[in-house]
Design a protein around this motif. Structure first.
Motif, PDB file in Angstrom:
ATOM      1  N   ARG A 196     -21.524  26.536  51.930  1.00  0.00           N
ATOM      2  CA  ARG A 196     -22.650  26.406  50.998  1.00  0.00           C
ATOM      3  C   ARG A 196     -22.166  26.550  49.556  1.00  0.00           C
ATOM      4  NH1 ARG A 196     -26.091  24.768  48.338  1.00  0.00           N
ATOM      5  NH2 ARG A 196     -25.078  23.029  49.361  1.00  0.00           N
ATOM      6  N   ALA A 197     -21.255  27.493  49.310  1.00  0.00           N
ATOM      7  CA  ALA A 197     -20.742  27.672  47.956  1.00  0.00           C
ATOM      8  C   ALA A 197     -20.011  26.427  47.464  1.00  0.00           C
ATOM      9  CB  ALA A 197     -19.809  28.878  47.912  1.00  0.00           C
ATOM     10  N   LEU A 198     -19.302  25.782  48.374  1.00  0.00           N
ATOM     11  CA  LEU A 198     -18.586  24.556  48.033  1.00  0.00           C
ATOM     12  C   LEU A 198     -19.510  23.353  47.928  1.00  0.00           C
ATOM     13  CD1 LEU A 198     -15.495  24.864  50.382  1.00  0.00           C
ATOM     14  CD2 LEU A 198     -15.363  24.574  47.897  1.00  0.00           C
ATOM     15  N   GLY A 199     -20.557  23.337  48.775  1.00  0.00           N
ATOM     16  CA  GLY A 199     -21.341  22.119  48.939  1.00  0.00           C
ATOM     17  C   GLY A 199     -20.516  21.046  49.618  1.00  0.00           C
ATOM     18  N   GLY A 200     -19.576  21.484  50.462  1.00  0.00           N
ATOM     19  CA  GLY A 200     -18.686  20.538  51.133  1.00  0.00           C
ATOM     20  C   GLY A 200     -17.929  21.217  52.251  1.00  0.00           C
ATOM     21  N   ARG A 201     -16.887  20.572  52.734  1.00  0.00           N
ATOM     22  CA  ARG A 201     -16.148  21.030  53.897  1.00  0.00           C
ATOM     23  C   ARG A 201     -15.106  22.074  53.505  1.00  0.00           C
ATOM     24  NH1 ARG A 201     -12.898  18.069  56.509  1.00  0.00           N
ATOM     25  NH2 ARG A 201     -13.331  18.990  58.533  1.00  0.00           N
ATOM     26  N   PRO A 202     -15.168  23.267  54.072  1.00  0.00           N
ATOM     27  CA  PRO A 202     -14.167  24.289  53.764  1.00  0.00           C
ATOM     28  C   PRO A 202     -12.743  23.858  54.092  1.00  0.00           C
ATOM     29  CG  PRO A 202     -16.082  25.302  54.786  1.00  0.00           C
ATOM     30  CD  PRO A 202     -16.278  23.821  54.891  1.00  0.00           C
TER      31      PRO A 202
ATOM     32  N   ARG B 122     -21.643  24.323  59.915  1.00  0.00           N
ATOM     33  CA  ARG B 122     -20.865  24.118  58.693  1.00  0.00           C
ATOM     34  C   ARG B 122     -21.358  22.888  57.936  1.00  0.00           C
ATOM     35  NH1 ARG B 122     -16.255  23.489  61.092  1.00  0.00           N
ATOM     36  NH2 ARG B 122     -15.861  25.716  61.199  1.00  0.00           N
ATOM     37  N   VAL B 123     -21.576  21.796  58.664  1.00  0.00           N
ATOM     38  CA  VAL B 123     -22.061  20.561  58.034  1.00  0.00           C
ATOM     39  C   VAL B 123     -23.443  20.788  57.429  1.00  0.00           C
ATOM     40  CG1 VAL B 123     -22.796  18.191  58.490  1.00  0.00           C
ATOM     41  CG2 VAL B 123     -20.674  19.037  59.491  1.00  0.00           C
ATOM     42  N   GLY B 124     -24.306  21.475  58.173  1.00  0.00           N
ATOM     43  CA  GLY B 124     -25.641  21.746  57.661  1.00  0.00           C
ATOM     44  C   GLY B 124     -25.622  22.635  56.440  1.00  0.00           C
ATOM     45  N   ALA B 125     -24.781  23.662  56.456  1.00  0.00           N
ATOM     46  CA  ALA B 125     -24.695  24.570  55.319  1.00  0.00           C
ATOM     47  C   ALA B 125     -24.185  23.859  54.072  1.00  0.00           C
ATOM     48  CB  ALA B 125     -23.786  25.752  55.658  1.00  0.00           C
TER      49      ALA B 125
ATOM     50  N   GLY C 211     -20.401  30.083  43.235  1.00  0.00           N
ATOM     51  CA  GLY C 211     -21.530  29.805  44.115  1.00  0.00           C
ATOM     52  C   GLY C 211     -21.801  30.878  45.145  1.00  0.00           C
ATOM     53  N   LEU C 212     -21.050  31.987  45.116  1.00  0.00           N
ATOM     54  CA  LEU C 212     -21.128  32.973  46.196  1.00  0.00           C
ATOM     55  C   LEU C 212     -22.489  33.661  46.303  1.00  0.00           C
ATOM     56  CD1 LEU C 212     -17.749  34.920  46.421  1.00  0.00           C
ATOM     57  CD2 LEU C 212     -18.725  33.283  48.036  1.00  0.00           C
ATOM     58  N   THR C 213     -23.055  34.055  45.188  1.00  0.00           N
ATOM     59  CA  THR C 213     -24.316  34.802  45.255  1.00  0.00           C
ATOM     60  C   THR C 213     -25.401  33.979  45.933  1.00  0.00           C
ATOM     61  OG1 THR C 213     -23.764  36.061  43.261  1.00  0.00           O
ATOM     62  CG2 THR C 213     -26.080  35.975  43.904  1.00  0.00           C
ATOM     63  N   ALA C 214     -25.567  32.744  45.490  1.00  0.00           N
ATOM     64  CA  ALA C 214     -26.580  31.872  46.093  1.00  0.00           C
ATOM     65  C   ALA C 214     -26.228  31.551  47.539  1.00  0.00           C
ATOM     66  CB  ALA C 214     -26.721  30.594  45.285  1.00  0.00           C
ATOM     67  N   ALA C 215     -24.931  31.380  47.818  1.00  0.00           N
ATOM     68  CA  ALA C 215     -24.513  31.034  49.176  1.00  0.00           C
ATOM     69  C   ALA C 215     -24.768  32.173  50.153  1.00  0.00           C
ATOM     70  CB  ALA C 215     -23.028  30.648  49.184  1.00  0.00           C
ATOM     71  N   LYS C 216     -24.537  33.402  49.721  1.00  0.00           N
ATOM     72  CA  LYS C 216     -24.815  34.550  50.589  1.00  0.00           C
ATOM     73  C   LYS C 216     -26.308  34.669  50.871  1.00  0.00           C
ATOM     74  CE  LYS C 216     -20.798  37.370  49.252  1.00  0.00           C
ATOM     75  NZ  LYS C 216     -20.365  38.626  48.593  1.00  0.00           N
ATOM     76  N   ALA C 217     -27.125  34.420  49.853  1.00  0.00           N
ATOM     77  CA  ALA C 217     -28.573  34.463  50.059  1.00  0.00           C
ATOM     78  C   ALA C 217     -29.006  33.379  51.038  1.00  0.00           C
ATOM     79  CB  ALA C 217     -29.292  34.296  48.724  1.00  0.00           C
TER      80      ALA C 217
ATOM     81  N   THR D 113     -14.848  27.517  41.811  1.00  0.00           N
ATOM     82  CA  THR D 113     -16.041  26.835  42.325  1.00  0.00           C
ATOM     83  C   THR D 113     -16.725  27.672  43.399  1.00  0.00           C
ATOM     84  OG1 THR D 113     -15.111  24.655  41.855  1.00  0.00           O
ATOM     85  CG2 THR D 113     -16.870  24.765  43.494  1.00  0.00           C
ATOM     86  N   ILE D 114     -15.926  28.171  44.347  1.00  0.00           N
ATOM     87  CA  ILE D 114     -16.504  28.985  45.421  1.00  0.00           C
ATOM     88  C   ILE D 114     -17.082  30.275  44.856  1.00  0.00           C
ATOM     89  CG2 ILE D 114     -16.016  30.217  47.563  1.00  0.00           C
ATOM     90  CD1 ILE D 114     -13.759  28.199  48.074  1.00  0.00           C
TER      91      ILE D 114
END
Length: 609
Positions: free
Chosen positions: A111-117, A192-195, A135-141, A131-132
């Motif tokens: 989610r933080a990436l908006g792409g494939r880890p 992962r794809v959905g996130a 985006g961590l705060t929003a991604a954790k939420a 980049t990661i």
């Protein structure tokens, strides 16, 4: 988590496994010490880490899933990847100390990436780390909200650094998540794809489920099919039908461009009658369609009948999506030539066909083949890439035949001469990508000239108009016999076109790069097919570039076929008497059956292995 004891980072020295490349510095120094688990420990798994500076690190987990990596003088942040068999998970450390590698941590990174880890890990550097981290705060939420949605509870501790205790609610959460995944027939790859899209993951778990019952709308007998193919000359390519074919209407759940829940309709063609053996499944993607109500669940549709005669009447089951935004799909628009949503709607059509199989009397072998023509060639290749990357354990693709597709979209924007059909395809793409990305133009009038700007964003696909009436009603240029270049110049502001041709930072060019299909390496057999005389999807721009890209990685499983000689021989009289008619029908009518015949030969050979 079942039957393992978590060991806190402060006492993990007893199981320290020093990463390759050494620790550096005095004493133990800073370390990353943590746990890899999916609800049970990932024991003896491979662990790798890359940091903002310094060489990569590697080790293995202990029997209880714990691991320790000595950072030495490497600078955080670091990205961690753990692999065991088909499972690959990721995490991210902003400081030395405790780090968890779990499906929820993997979700955070995606989610933080908006792409494939995995892609980010392969090329990890300080910029990717920033980049990661940003985006961590929003991604954790987001991950907490999805855990609550799927597993009925949210973790009480930090998803990346919190300490689990055996039997506590955080521990049980991973087990509950696994139960939900298993019940839906989905995997960590699907999460992962959905996130990455940011959509609600209950939509991910529902992908491919049928809406209502699969409905048989017709059964065509082999004798009827043979009668039609004898009259229209198609039987010379298809051979005589050996199976009756049941035509089944499907409506199924899928996702939109942002992972949101939606639906698509389509058709399943089931060989029956004399054909009783388990059938391979051909997943097909149709060519560019401007008619919103059109469905392939119609045996009188020319494209559907070609699939019936070429594949289903010869023993293959076929599933063909109508795409997002067509027929029974509630999606508000069609994301034309958007690779990711093309892939997801095709993948979910395969799932829908499998879910419908028993009720419609189909027995599937488990072997899957992918094909599509024109836009569908782009779509089928996008699906092929996505399945081998994310869903290979679920879907066994044995071959892909991608026919006359625009694989090199960014390259096509550099052309100074417009393609045949430009007035349909390029406005369709520009307005669709504006809806997807929001930045192709700042104002519709900055891209389109006044004559066509009003209404252009909602024009395609049309609920009432066809290719012909789009032109005759004046909605698009062409009624006066305009050349492709004249149609382009009538539609678009010259500055907009020049920018896409000359500026590699043009929003349209950059969107094209996102949807190009260059750079991937298929594992299964691939056929590229087209005709060198095609004025709409010129093979020199797309097929040849795609083949050269595959060749640059020394792939031996890709072949490329030019069917132009077959087209010229068959339609020589038309070419000599009316070149305009010949080239006007080349891409849409003349070329497809010859490429489908080539595709079927590849599928027959792959199925026999």
């Amino acid at each position: 988590m079942t039957k393992f004891k978590l060991i806190a980072a402060s006492v993990s020295a007893a199981v320290v496994l020093i990463g390759c490349g050494g620790g550096g510095g005095g004493g133990d120094g800073p370390v990353l010490s943590g746990l890899a688990a999916t609800g049970a420990a990932l024991s003896n798994a491979s662990v790798a880490a890359k940091c903002a500076s310094g060489t990569s690190l590697s080790t293995s987990t202990a029997s209880d899933g714990t691991f320790t990596l000595k950072l030495g003088d490497r600078a955080v942040p670091c990205m961690i990847q753990v692999t065991k068999g088909p499972i690959t998970l990721h995490s991210f450390a902003t400081a030395s100390g405790r780090i968890n590698v779990t499906p929820l941590a993997d979700m955070v990174v995606a989610r933080a990436l908006g792409g494939r880890p995995a892609d980010a890990f392969a090329a990890f550097d300080a910029t990717t780390g920033s980049t990661i981290q940003n985006g961590l705060t929003a991604a954790k939420a987001y991950a907490r909200a999805q855990a609550l949605l799927l597993a009925g509870g949210a973790p009480s501790s930090d998803l990346l650094t919190g300490t689990f205790k055996v039997g506590d609610s955080d521990d049980a959460l991973l087990d509950t998540l696994n139960i939900a995944l298993k019940a839906a027939g989905k995997s960590y790859d699907d999460l992962r794809v959905g996130a990455a899209t940011g959509g609600a993951l209950d939509a991910t778990l529902d992908r491919g489920k049928l809406i209502g019952n699969a409905a048989t709308i017709a059964t065509l007998t082999a004798s009827y099919i043979n009668g039609v193919t004898s009259l229209n000359g198609l039987q010379a390519l298809t051979g005589p039908a050996t199976c009756d074919v049941k035509v089944v209407k499907l409506n199924y759940k899928t996702i939109g461009v942002s992972g949101e829940a939606t639906n698509s309709s389509g058709v399943m063609l089931v060989p029956t009658g004399a054909c009783t053996t388990a059938a391979g499944l051909v997943a097909y993607a149709k060519g560019t369609d401007v008619q919103k109500p059109r469905t392939l669940a119609n045996p009188a549709d020319g494209e559907t009948f070609l699939l019936i005669a070429m594949y289903a009447a010869k023993g293959y089951a076929v599933v063909a999506t109508d795409y997002l935004g067509f027929a029974d799909s509630a999606y508000p628009y069609h994301p034309y030539l958007h690779a990711d949503s093309e892939a997801s709607v095709i993948i979910d059509s395969i799932r829908a066909a499998r879910n419908a199989a028993t009720s419609v009397g189909a027995t599937l072998s488990g072997k899957v083949m992918l094909t599509g023509y024109s836009q569908g060639g782009h779509s089928s290749m996008a699906a092929h890439r996505a399945i081998e990357r994310d869903n290979s354990a679920e879907i066994n693709v044995i071959a892909g035949a991608h026919l006359a597709g625009p694989y090199n979209l960014s390259g096509s924007f550099k052309l100074t001469n417009a393609i045949a059909g430009y007035q349909f395809f390029v406005p369709y793409l520009v307005t669709a990508w504006q809806k997807v990305y929001g930045n192709i133009y700042t104002d519709v009038n900055a891209a389109f000239k006044t004559t066509y700007a009003t209404g252009i964003e909602s024009l395609l696909p049309s609920p009432t108009l066809t290719y012909t009436t789009l032109v005759t009603t004046g909605k698009l240029p062409g009624a006066m016999g305009e050349t492709p270049n004249q149609a382009r110049d009538a539609l678009f502001q010259s500055a907009f076109i020049t920018d896409s041709q000359t500026n590699n930072n043009s929003p349209l060019f950059l969107a094209g790069k996102k949807n190009d299909l260059l750079g991937w390496s298929p594992k299964s057999k691939v056929l590229l097919c087209g005709g060198s005389g095609d004025p709409t999807v010129p093979p020199a721009i797309h097929q040849a570039v795609m083949k050269a890209d595959f060749d640059s990685r020394n792939l031996s499983n890709v072949t490329s076929v030019d069917v132009d000689s077959f087209v010229q021989t068959t339609y020589a009289t038309v070419l000599s008497s009316s070149p305009a008619t010949y080239y006007g029908n080349y891409h849409g009518t003349y070329e497809p059956p010859f490429c489908h015949a080539q595709a079927k030969a590849v599928f027959d050979a792959a199925s026999a292995l």
